[in-house]
Scaffold this motif. Sequence first.
Motif, PDB file in Angstrom:
ATOM      1  N   PRO A 207     -36.974   8.014  53.267  1.00 58.78           N
ATOM      2  CA  PRO A 207     -36.068   8.841  52.453  1.00 58.78           C
ATOM      3  C   PRO A 207     -35.376   8.065  51.332  1.00 58.78           C
ATOM      4  N   ASP A 208     -35.110   8.770  50.250  1.00 58.26           N
ATOM      5  CA  ASP A 208     -34.252   8.210  49.209  1.00 58.26           C
ATOM      6  C   ASP A 208     -32.830   8.127  49.746  1.00 58.26           C
ATOM      7  N   LEU A 209     -32.084   7.155  49.288  1.00 59.09           N
ATOM      8  CA  LEU A 209     -30.719   6.952  49.762  1.00 59.09           C
ATOM      9  C   LEU A 209     -29.719   7.204  48.631  1.00 59.09           C
ATOM     10  N   GLU A 210     -28.599   7.794  49.015  1.00 60.69           N
ATOM     11  CA  GLU A 210     -27.480   7.939  48.085  1.00 60.69           C
ATOM     12  C   GLU A 210     -26.574   6.726  48.223  1.00 60.69           C
ATOM     13  N   LEU A 211     -25.735   6.488  47.245  1.00 56.58           N
ATOM     14  CA  LEU A 211     -24.859   5.317  47.244  1.00 56.58           C
ATOM     15  C   LEU A 211     -23.422   5.713  46.980  1.00 56.58           C
ATOM     16  N   THR A 212     -22.528   5.150  47.795  1.00 51.94           N
ATOM     17  CA  THR A 212     -21.098   5.256  47.510  1.00 51.94           C
ATOM     18  C   THR A 212     -20.497   3.864  47.645  1.00 51.94           C
ATOM     19  N   THR A 213     -19.583   3.538  46.757  1.00 45.38           N
ATOM     20  CA  THR A 213     -18.962   2.209  46.733  1.00 45.38           C
ATOM     21  C   THR A 213     -17.461   2.346  46.947  1.00 45.38           C
ATOM     22  N   PHE A 214     -16.899   1.445  47.764  1.00 49.81           N
ATOM     23  CA  PHE A 214     -15.452   1.495  48.022  1.00 49.81           C
ATOM     24  C   PHE A 214     -14.947   0.096  48.323  1.00 49.81           C
ATOM     25  N   ASP A 215     -13.627  -0.050  48.280  1.00 55.86           N
ATOM     26  CA  ASP A 215     -13.001  -1.358  48.457  1.00 55.86           C
ATOM     27  C   ASP A 215     -13.078  -1.817  49.911  1.00 55.86           C
ATOM     28  N   ALA A 216     -13.126  -3.128  50.085  1.00 53.35           N
ATOM     29  CA  ALA A 216     -13.059  -3.728  51.426  1.00 53.35           C
ATOM     30  C   ALA A 216     -11.586  -3.856  51.797  1.00 53.35           C
ATOM     31  N   GLU A 217     -10.926  -2.712  51.926  1.00 51.26           N
ATOM     32  CA  GLU A 217      -9.474  -2.661  52.114  1.00 51.26           C
ATOM     33  C   GLU A 217      -9.029  -3.441  53.348  1.00 51.26           C
ATOM     34  N   GLY A 218      -8.070  -4.344  53.123  1.00 50.72           N
ATOM     35  CA  GLY A 218      -7.525  -5.122  54.230  1.00 50.72           C
ATOM     36  C   GLY A 218      -8.365  -6.331  54.593  1.00 50.72           C
ATOM     37  N   LEU A 219      -9.554  -6.481  53.965  1.00 48.93           N
ATOM     38  CA  LEU A 219     -10.435  -7.603  54.295  1.00 48.93           C
ATOM     39  C   LEU A 219     -10.572  -8.584  53.137  1.00 48.93           C
ATOM     40  N   ASP A 220     -10.725  -8.062  51.911  1.00 50.73           N
ATOM     41  CA  ASP A 220     -10.900  -8.923  50.752  1.00 50.73           C
ATOM     42  C   ASP A 220     -10.456  -8.156  49.504  1.00 50.73           C
ATOM     43  N   LEU A 221      -9.680  -8.808  48.657  1.00 45.27           N
ATOM     44  CA  LEU A 221      -9.150  -8.146  47.470  1.00 45.27           C
ATOM     45  C   LEU A 221     -10.216  -7.901  46.407  1.00 45.27           C
ATOM     46  N   PHE A 222     -11.297  -8.694  46.446  1.00 44.91           N
ATOM     47  CA  PHE A 222     -12.259  -8.645  45.356  1.00 44.91           C
ATOM     48  C   PHE A 222     -13.608  -8.059  45.752  1.00 44.91           C
ATOM     49  N   GLU A 223     -13.953  -8.129  47.028  1.00 45.11           N
ATOM     50  CA  GLU A 223     -15.259  -7.652  47.463  1.00 45.11           C
ATOM     51  C   GLU A 223     -15.277  -6.133  47.619  1.00 45.11           C
ATOM     52  N   LYS A 224     -16.479  -5.587  47.463  1.00 45.99           N
ATOM     53  CA  LYS A 224     -16.690  -4.150  47.625  1.00 45.99           C
ATOM     54  C   LYS A 224     -17.672  -3.896  48.761  1.00 45.99           C
ATOM     55  N   PHE A 225     -17.626  -2.681  49.304  1.00 50.13           N
ATOM     56  CA  PHE A 225     -18.640  -2.220  50.246  1.00 50.13           C
ATOM     57  C   PHE A 225     -19.551  -1.248  49.503  1.00 50.13           C
ATOM     58  N   ASN A 226     -20.861  -1.414  49.662  1.00 43.41           N
ATOM     59  CA  ASN A 226     -21.842  -0.459  49.149  1.00 43.41           C
ATOM     60  C   ASN A 226     -22.486   0.235  50.342  1.00 43.41           C
ATOM     61  N   LEU A 227     -22.307   1.536  50.419  1.00 43.14           N
ATOM     62  CA  LEU A 227     -22.852   2.294  51.542  1.00 43.14           C
ATOM     63  C   LEU A 227     -24.017   3.148  51.035  1.00 43.14           C
ATOM     64  N   TYR A 228     -25.221   2.812  51.498  1.00 41.24           N
ATOM     65  CA  TYR A 228     -26.421   3.612  51.212  1.00 41.24           C
ATOM     66  C   TYR A 228     -26.644   4.549  52.391  1.00 41.24           C
ATOM     67  N   TYR A 229     -26.914   5.816  52.074  1.00 41.47           N
ATOM     68  CA  TYR A 229     -27.025   6.768  53.179  1.00 41.47           C
ATOM     69  C   TYR A 229     -27.975   7.916  52.851  1.00 41.47           C
ATOM     70  N   SER A 230     -28.433   8.551  53.923  1.00 40.23           N
ATOM     71  CA  SER A 230     -29.273   9.752  53.818  1.00 40.23           C
ATOM     72  C   SER A 230     -28.956  10.644  55.005  1.00 40.23           C
ATOM     73  N   VAL A 231     -28.754  11.927  54.748  1.00 41.69           N
ATOM     74  CA  VAL A 231     -28.535  12.927  55.805  1.00 41.69           C
ATOM     75  C   VAL A 231     -29.506  14.059  55.528  1.00 41.69           C
ATOM     76  N   GLN A 232     -30.514  14.181  56.393  1.00 45.93           N
ATOM     77  CA  GLN A 232     -31.557  15.175  56.160  1.00 45.93           C
ATOM     78  C   GLN A 232     -31.837  15.987  57.419  1.00 45.93           C
ATOM     79  N   LYS A 233     -32.221  17.247  57.211  1.00 49.33           N
ATOM     80  CA  LYS A 233     -32.672  18.087  58.314  1.00 49.33           C
ATOM     81  C   LYS A 233     -34.150  17.811  58.559  1.00 49.33           C
ATOM     82  N   ASN A 234     -34.558  17.968  59.833  1.00 52.30           N
ATOM     83  CA  ASN A 234     -35.979  17.885  60.137  1.00 52.30           C
ATOM     84  C   ASN A 234     -36.410  19.147  60.873  1.00 52.30           C
ATOM     85  N   GLU A 235     -37.688  19.296  61.072  1.00 50.06           N
ATOM     86  CA  GLU A 235     -38.202  20.528  61.660  1.00 50.06           C
ATOM     87  C   GLU A 235     -38.466  20.423  63.151  1.00 50.06           C
ATOM     88  N   ASN A 236     -38.488  19.217  63.710  1.00 56.42           N
ATOM     89  CA  ASN A 236     -38.851  19.077  65.127  1.00 56.42           C
ATOM     90  C   ASN A 236     -37.658  19.132  66.078  1.00 56.42           C
TER      91      ASN A 236
END
Length: 620
Positions: A207-236
């Motif tokens: 599957p293709d993945l979507e991306l959302t980016t957010f701060d590493a709150e409480g862990l690092d002032l400069f680093e970011k988290f990149n979350l790749y995700y997919s939520v799909q229905k299947n037939e089985n």
Amino acid sequence: MKINLGNAVKFFFPNPSLEMVYYEAIANAIDAEATEIDVHIKIEAFGKPETFSVEITDNGRGFRDRNFEKFSNLLEIEEKDHKGVGRLVYINYFKKVEITSVFENKKRTFELTGTFDGENEVVDAIGQPDATKLIFKQYSKEKIRSYDYVKPAAIKKSILTHFYPLFYSYKVDNKDLKITVSLTTKEPNTQYDFYTDKKEIIVSQIPDLELTTFDAEGLDLFEKFNLYYSVQKNENMESSTITALCVDGRTLPVEVLSKGGIPKGHDIIFLLYSNLFTGKVNASRQELNMDESEIRSIKKIFGEKIAEILNEKIPAIQEANSKTTSSLVERYPHLNGFFEENSVGLIDRNQSLELAQKKFFNAQKEVLEASDITDEVYQKSLELSSRVLTEYVLYRNVIIEKLKKVDKNNSEADIHNLIVPQRSKLSKDTFHNDLFTNNAWLLDDKYMSYTTILSEKDMGEVLDTLTLDSEDKEKNIKRPDIAIIFSNDPTEGKKVDVVIVELKKLGLGLAKKEEVTSQLRQRARKLLQHYPDKIQRIWFYGIVDFDDEFKVSLLEDKYIELFSCGTVFYKEQPIIMDLETKTEIPVGLYVLSFDAFLKDAEVRNSTFLNLLKEELKANR
């Protein structure tokens, strides 16, 4: 310097999974730029591990001289995301691995064992395509721990999970890669989906993945988290989940969703990337080398983002969770406010209840151990008191529900033990436990202060005394079925009050029913004589079957009909112990139906429960 590989594997991989054999071979094949990898498992039967072998082939560039040199020298690496020890897992599970590799018109063969020292043979292989084959032989364990380690479907899922970041980068870059996992067995077991089978992974089809980016709150002032995700229905209507941290090109699975945490028929993937993870995985790639508090924070942030996305993508989750929480609050109102509100996926009812009970206990502990009674602690203690009381009223409800299930197959003793445990002594020293064993509130809440039930010996003497007919005693007719509770121990100096409950079987004729009231008086007199100068008041409850004729009879005897959800008649009857002193002791005689006994208690209890429920809701 030679290293004993058998000892080295124990040092670097104290608890490796069999799946790691597949992971390491596939990782080496991908490093060799293979586009096709075949994993072929052979085993006669799951219960015959001695027949287990694995053959892994790939069309990569093979074991060229530099590659073989690195393979032969433990810990030699050229890239930061390589550990140089992965091959050790091979000899943790197999005594021997036969390796044949064709490269640049040459063929290299060697055997990897616990004493491998780099010995190999190279011959010409003019015109043969580059390829490598590993044959894993002589399985060294007594058993295979799980069917999932040999089933193609399960192995496919674990390979996808482990290599998803790499596979996705191949998909984005339009690189080809196909992995085939097959199983050949002579003795299938359909109960565990264990049979000859084949599954494929084609990276261009993931599957293709979507991306959302957010701060590493409480862990690092400069680093970011990149979350790749997919939520799909299947037939089985099956569900699959991948939730993992991406570390050094591979994944580290993180359990943030409970089993069954998403509705059936969905495939979900959540991969969390961050520079915070780079180089911070142990040699076995099974654990993060980070502070425990940091790991907890990462899991918390990861879980919150997953919950947010799932609630948006699958609205049915919020609907189901709302129903589950409402059901839990209705059944356990004293825990209202302690149930999780922001679940990741579907709420696990049992787990939610367990966590709420733990929070409730910790809140009680915090108040009880407080050194100063501040306004905050005082308010919290009031709230917890309401919750404890609600818990107790709920317990009462359980007793009522048990009584509702009583039928003609139950003995009178079954009912007595629900009211009070037979022949056991309650006391002020064991108040909390007694609170959950003395159920005299079924008759009237004022009897909750009556704490003494006689010992077996003393009760035997009393029951012998209360058996009215001496002829019955001679014929060894059973003693009357009576539950007796005293306000104090009658064998000690203080005067006491007594509550006596006697049950009569259903279907008695009028004459026998009319005997009940006479017997109540006689039993009261005998009890007074058994404990002279000890009893100051008796409350007698006779539970009997009612009909119109019996009601008329009671009214003729000046009984008063009381308000009830069933039928209750009452009369205060003075009892004279003997002719000489003519001392009168007041006895309250209640004659009631089983419906009245049960339903009146239920109404009183539900009033308390509803009041407490509303109070807890208002204080949330």
